[in-house]
Motif scaffolding. Structure first.
Motif, PDB file in Angstrom:
ATOM      1  N   PHE A  23       7.487   3.984   9.135  1.00 46.15           N
ATOM      2  CA  PHE A  23       6.250   4.230   8.393  1.00 46.15           C
ATOM      3  C   PHE A  23       5.146   3.265   8.826  1.00 46.15           C
ATOM      4  CE2 PHE A  23       3.526   3.528   4.593  1.00 46.15           C
ATOM      5  CZ  PHE A  23       2.926   4.782   4.577  1.00 46.15           C
ATOM      6  N   VAL A  24       5.498   1.998   9.004  1.00 45.56           N
ATOM      7  CA  VAL A  24       4.492   1.031   9.471  1.00 45.56           C
ATOM      8  C   VAL A  24       3.924   1.487  10.810  1.00 45.56           C
ATOM      9  CG1 VAL A  24       4.111  -1.329  10.272  1.00 45.56           C
ATOM     10  CG2 VAL A  24       5.471  -0.924   8.216  1.00 45.56           C
ATOM     11  N   ARG A  25       4.790   1.909  11.708  1.00 45.09           N
ATOM     12  CA  ARG A  25       4.329   2.399  13.013  1.00 45.09           C
ATOM     13  C   ARG A  25       3.417   3.608  12.846  1.00 45.09           C
ATOM     14  NH1 ARG A  25       8.323   4.471  17.924  1.00 45.09           N
ATOM     15  NH2 ARG A  25       6.679   4.916  19.438  1.00 45.09           N
ATOM     16  N   HIS A  26       3.766   4.493  11.928  1.00 45.01           N
ATOM     17  CA  HIS A  26       2.952   5.685  11.667  1.00 45.01           C
ATOM     18  C   HIS A  26       1.553   5.299  11.195  1.00 45.01           C
ATOM     19  CE1 HIS A  26       2.047   9.777  10.437  1.00 45.01           C
ATOM     20  NE2 HIS A  26       1.793   9.371   9.201  1.00 45.01           N
ATOM     21  N   VAL A  27       1.459   4.231  10.395  1.00 42.51           N
ATOM     22  CA  VAL A  27       0.168   3.814   9.826  1.00 42.51           C
ATOM     23  C   VAL A  27      -0.662   3.005  10.819  1.00 42.51           C
ATOM     24  CG1 VAL A  27      -0.947   2.445   8.016  1.00 42.51           C
ATOM     25  CG2 VAL A  27       1.030   3.883   7.453  1.00 42.51           C
ATOM     26  N   VAL A  28      -0.045   2.001  11.460  1.00 40.13           N
ATOM     27  CA  VAL A  28      -0.835   1.052  12.257  1.00 40.13           C
ATOM     28  C   VAL A  28      -0.713   1.254  13.761  1.00 40.13           C
ATOM     29  CG1 VAL A  28      -0.622  -0.663  10.416  1.00 40.13           C
ATOM     30  CG2 VAL A  28       0.941  -0.765  12.375  1.00 40.13           C
ATOM     31  N   GLY A  29       0.264   2.046  14.215  1.00 42.92           N
ATOM     32  CA  GLY A  29       0.454   2.264  15.643  1.00 42.92           C
ATOM     33  C   GLY A  29       1.457   1.291  16.253  1.00 42.92           C
ATOM     34  N   THR A  30       1.992   1.663  17.385  1.00 38.17           N
ATOM     35  CA  THR A  30       3.037   0.863  18.031  1.00 38.17           C
ATOM     36  C   THR A  30       2.570  -0.529  18.458  1.00 38.17           C
ATOM     37  OG1 THR A  30       4.161   2.863  18.799  1.00 38.17           O
ATOM     38  CG2 THR A  30       4.709   0.799  19.919  1.00 38.17           C
ATOM     39  N   PRO A  31       1.404  -0.691  19.104  1.00 36.72           N
ATOM     40  CA  PRO A  31       0.985  -2.041  19.509  1.00 36.72           C
ATOM     41  C   PRO A  31       0.858  -3.001  18.326  1.00 36.72           C
ATOM     42  CG  PRO A  31      -0.303  -0.394  20.675  1.00 36.72           C
ATOM     43  CD  PRO A  31       0.465   0.344  19.623  1.00 36.72           C
ATOM     44  N   ARG A  67      -3.057  -4.685   5.215  1.00 36.35           N
ATOM     45  CA  ARG A  67      -4.170  -5.424   4.615  1.00 36.35           C
ATOM     46  C   ARG A  67      -5.514  -4.705   4.747  1.00 36.35           C
ATOM     47  NH1 ARG A  67      -2.875  -7.058   9.488  1.00 36.35           N
ATOM     48  NH2 ARG A  67      -4.397  -7.823  11.013  1.00 36.35           N
ATOM     49  N   ASN A  68      -5.676  -3.867   5.769  1.00 33.84           N
ATOM     50  CA  ASN A  68      -6.946  -3.180   5.987  1.00 33.84           C
ATOM     51  C   ASN A  68      -6.923  -1.721   5.529  1.00 33.84           C
ATOM     52  OD1 ASN A  68      -8.135  -5.478   7.209  1.00 33.84           O
ATOM     53  ND2 ASN A  68      -7.135  -4.976   9.149  1.00 33.84           N
ATOM     54  N   HIS A  69      -5.906  -1.362   4.749  1.00 35.16           N
ATOM     55  CA  HIS A  69      -5.745   0.024   4.333  1.00 35.16           C
ATOM     56  C   HIS A  69      -5.801   0.144   2.808  1.00 35.16           C
ATOM     57  CE1 HIS A  69      -4.453   1.380   8.379  1.00 35.16           C
ATOM     58  NE2 HIS A  69      -3.996   0.141   8.468  1.00 35.16           N
ATOM     59  N   THR A  70      -6.555   1.110   2.321  1.00 37.79           N
ATOM     60  CA  THR A  70      -6.646   1.338   0.882  1.00 37.79           C
ATOM     61  C   THR A  70      -5.427   2.115   0.390  1.00 37.79           C
ATOM     62  OG1 THR A  70      -7.802   3.441   1.129  1.00 37.79           O
ATOM     63  CG2 THR A  70      -9.167   1.418   0.998  1.00 37.79           C
ATOM     64  N   ARG A  71      -5.247   2.106  -0.918  1.00 41.03           N
ATOM     65  CA  ARG A  71      -4.134   2.845  -1.515  1.00 41.03           C
ATOM     66  C   ARG A  71      -4.224   4.333  -1.195  1.00 41.03           C
ATOM     67  NH1 ARG A  71      -1.768   2.137  -7.640  1.00 41.03           N
ATOM     68  NH2 ARG A  71      -0.084   3.673  -7.451  1.00 41.03           N
ATOM     69  N   ASP A  72      -5.405   4.905  -1.319  1.00 41.09           N
ATOM     70  CA  ASP A  72      -5.573   6.330  -1.022  1.00 41.09           C
ATOM     71  C   ASP A  72      -5.167   6.645   0.414  1.00 41.09           C
ATOM     72  OD1 ASP A  72      -6.456   6.863  -3.553  1.00 41.09           O
ATOM     73  OD2 ASP A  72      -8.579   7.002  -3.023  1.00 41.09           O
ATOM     74  N   ALA A  76      -1.930   8.923   1.454  1.00 42.75           N
ATOM     75  CA  ALA A  76      -2.138  10.097   2.309  1.00 42.75           C
ATOM     76  C   ALA A  76      -1.274   9.998   3.559  1.00 42.75           C
ATOM     77  CB  ALA A  76      -3.610  10.218   2.681  1.00 42.75           C
ATOM     78  N   ALA A  77      -1.163   8.789   4.119  1.00 40.24           N
ATOM     79  CA  ALA A  77      -0.324   8.576   5.303  1.00 40.24           C
ATOM     80  C   ALA A  77       1.145   8.838   4.972  1.00 40.24           C
ATOM     81  CB  ALA A  77      -0.497   7.153   5.827  1.00 40.24           C
ATOM     82  N   ALA A  78       1.566   8.481   3.759  1.00 45.44           N
ATOM     83  CA  ALA A  78       2.948   8.706   3.342  1.00 45.44           C
ATOM     84  C   ALA A  78       3.258  10.199   3.246  1.00 45.44           C
ATOM     85  CB  ALA A  78       3.208   8.021   2.014  1.00 45.44           C
ATOM     86  N   GLU A  79       2.342  10.965   2.686  1.00 43.32           N
ATOM     87  CA  GLU A  79       2.538  12.416   2.606  1.00 43.32           C
ATOM     88  C   GLU A  79       2.647  13.008   4.011  1.00 43.32           C
ATOM     89  OE1 GLU A  79       2.989  14.225  -0.050  1.00 43.32           O
ATOM     90  OE2 GLU A  79       2.412  12.872  -1.677  1.00 43.32           O
ATOM     91  N   THR A 138      -2.952  -4.218  -6.176  1.00 45.61           N
ATOM     92  CA  THR A 138      -4.043  -4.901  -6.868  1.00 45.61           C
ATOM     93  C   THR A 138      -5.314  -4.159  -6.493  1.00 45.61           C
ATOM     94  OG1 THR A 138      -2.923  -7.038  -6.801  1.00 45.61           O
ATOM     95  CG2 THR A 138      -5.305  -7.056  -7.196  1.00 45.61           C
ATOM     96  N   GLY A 139      -5.842  -3.424  -7.455  1.00 50.89           N
ATOM     97  CA  GLY A 139      -6.967  -2.560  -7.126  1.00 50.89           C
ATOM     98  C   GLY A 139      -6.523  -1.511  -6.140  1.00 50.89           C
ATOM     99  N   GLU A 140      -7.199  -1.440  -5.014  1.00 44.60           N
ATOM    100  CA  GLU A 140      -6.905  -0.436  -3.998  1.00 44.60           C
ATOM    101  C   GLU A 140      -6.016  -0.950  -2.874  1.00 44.60           C
ATOM    102  OE1 GLU A 140      -7.642   3.003  -3.521  1.00 44.60           O
ATOM    103  OE2 GLU A 140      -7.760   2.679  -5.675  1.00 44.60           O
ATOM    104  N   HIS A 141      -5.471  -2.162  -3.027  1.00 36.31           N
ATOM    105  CA  HIS A 141      -4.720  -2.742  -1.920  1.00 36.31           C
ATOM    106  C   HIS A 141      -3.274  -3.064  -2.283  1.00 36.31           C
ATOM    107  CE1 HIS A 141      -8.133  -3.025   0.835  1.00 36.31           C
ATOM    108  NE2 HIS A 141      -8.862  -3.297  -0.239  1.00 36.31           N
ATOM    109  N   MET A 142      -2.401  -2.826  -1.319  1.00 38.81           N
ATOM    110  CA  MET A 142      -0.982  -3.138  -1.459  1.00 38.81           C
ATOM    111  C   MET A 142      -0.808  -4.656  -1.377  1.00 38.81           C
ATOM    112  SD  MET A 142       2.049  -3.856   0.337  1.00 38.81           S
ATOM    113  CE  MET A 142       3.752  -3.351   0.239  1.00 38.81           C
ATOM    114  N   THR A 143      -0.125  -5.232  -2.364  1.00 30.74           N
ATOM    115  CA  THR A 143       0.007  -6.692  -2.408  1.00 30.74           C
ATOM    116  C   THR A 143       1.449  -7.178  -2.329  1.00 30.74           C
ATOM    117  OG1 THR A 143      -0.107  -6.587  -4.834  1.00 30.74           O
ATOM    118  CG2 THR A 143      -2.157  -7.056  -3.642  1.00 30.74           C
ATOM    119  N   GLY A 144       2.397  -6.279  -2.078  1.00 28.65           N
ATOM    120  CA  GLY A 144       3.786  -6.697  -1.959  1.00 28.65           C
ATOM    121  C   GLY A 144       4.708  -5.816  -2.776  1.00 28.65           C
ATOM    122  N   LEU A 145       5.743  -6.430  -3.344  1.00 27.59           N
ATOM    123  CA  LEU A 145       6.732  -5.717  -4.139  1.00 27.59           C
ATOM    124  C   LEU A 145       6.459  -5.942  -5.622  1.00 27.59           C
ATOM    125  CD1 LEU A 145       9.997  -6.636  -2.183  1.00 27.59           C
ATOM    126  CD2 LEU A 145       8.208  -4.977  -1.584  1.00 27.59           C
ATOM    127  N   ALA A 146       6.571  -4.877  -6.408  1.00 29.24           N
ATOM    128  CA  ALA A 146       6.315  -4.977  -7.849  1.00 29.24           C
ATOM    129  C   ALA A 146       7.582  -5.253  -8.639  1.00 29.24           C
ATOM    130  CB  ALA A 146       5.661  -3.689  -8.352  1.00 29.24           C
TER     131      ALA A 146
END
Length: 198
Positions: A23-31, A67-72, A76-79, A138-146
């Motif tokens: 999933f991380v690769r899907h969001v941010v890319g391989t490099p 860190r540079n990605h909003t919750r929305d 959407a990337a997860a779907e 926290t707001g629109e940003h992922m901050t870790g594990l809840a």
């Protein structure tokens, strides 16, 4: 009729690889994935050997990648991930066994250390309840594990909180790693590293 509870780990059991890194690769890319793993390698090694908390390390790593990605954007990337990437990672024999339990009328749960962020869409797709590691926002940003990392004893705690295990004559569990040991011990019929022929 015998009541059966079926517990499926996902990463490495129903899939051929860890969905977190996929999933991380899907969001941010391989490099970016490779650079991040290199950058955080000391922390990840310390976590692997139990010197620092594994859950805390996972939360810090994911927070850094996203860190540079909003919750929305992440949701959407997860779907999209569940439609475009995950089907290529799923083990056919695992899906057949999942369907066999469904057709038998068994109670089924997915139990995973991965996060609800990218597993919840898959669980909804399969219409299976999901017990996993929760995502902190926290707001629109992922901050870790809840909450606690859902592995080891935490898997058993979550299972017993969700379902009365004593109500079932048979508990079948499928897992592939040390993080599944306690869940497999809970089962009357444990399966370690199943579905490897596909």
């Amino acid at each position: 009729m015998q009541k059966t509870l079926a517990l499926f780990d996902i990463d490495g059991t129903l899939t051929t690889k860890d969905t977190m890194f996929a999933f991380v690769r899907h969001v941010v890319g391989t490099p970016s994935l490779l650079f991040g793993l290199w950058w955080m390698a000391p922390m990840l090694l310390l976590a692997r050997f139990g010197i620092i908390d594994r859950g805390a390390a996972k939360g810090r790593m994911l927070r850094w990648f996203f860190r540079n990605h909003t919750r929305d954007r992440l949701e959407a990337a997860a779907e999209n991930f569940v439609v475009q990437v995950l089907p290529g990672l799923l083990r056919p024999d695992g899906l057949k066994k999942l369907e066999a339990h469904r057709e038998a009328g068994d109670t089924i749960y997915f139990v995973s250390a991965s996060l609800d962020l990218w597993l919840a869409p898959f669980a909804r797709q399969q219409d299976v309840p999901l017990l996993c590691t929760p995502t902190a926002w926290t707001g629109e940003h992922m901050t870790g594990l809840a909450g606690p990392n859902c592995r080891g004893e935490e898997k058993v705690r979550r299972i017993k909180k969700a379902v009365k295990t004593l109500d079932y004559e048979k508990i079948v569990a499928y897992g592939d790693s040390s993080g599944d040991t306690q869940m497999l011990a809970l089962a009357t019929t444990p399966h370690f590293k199943p579905f490897r022929s596909a």
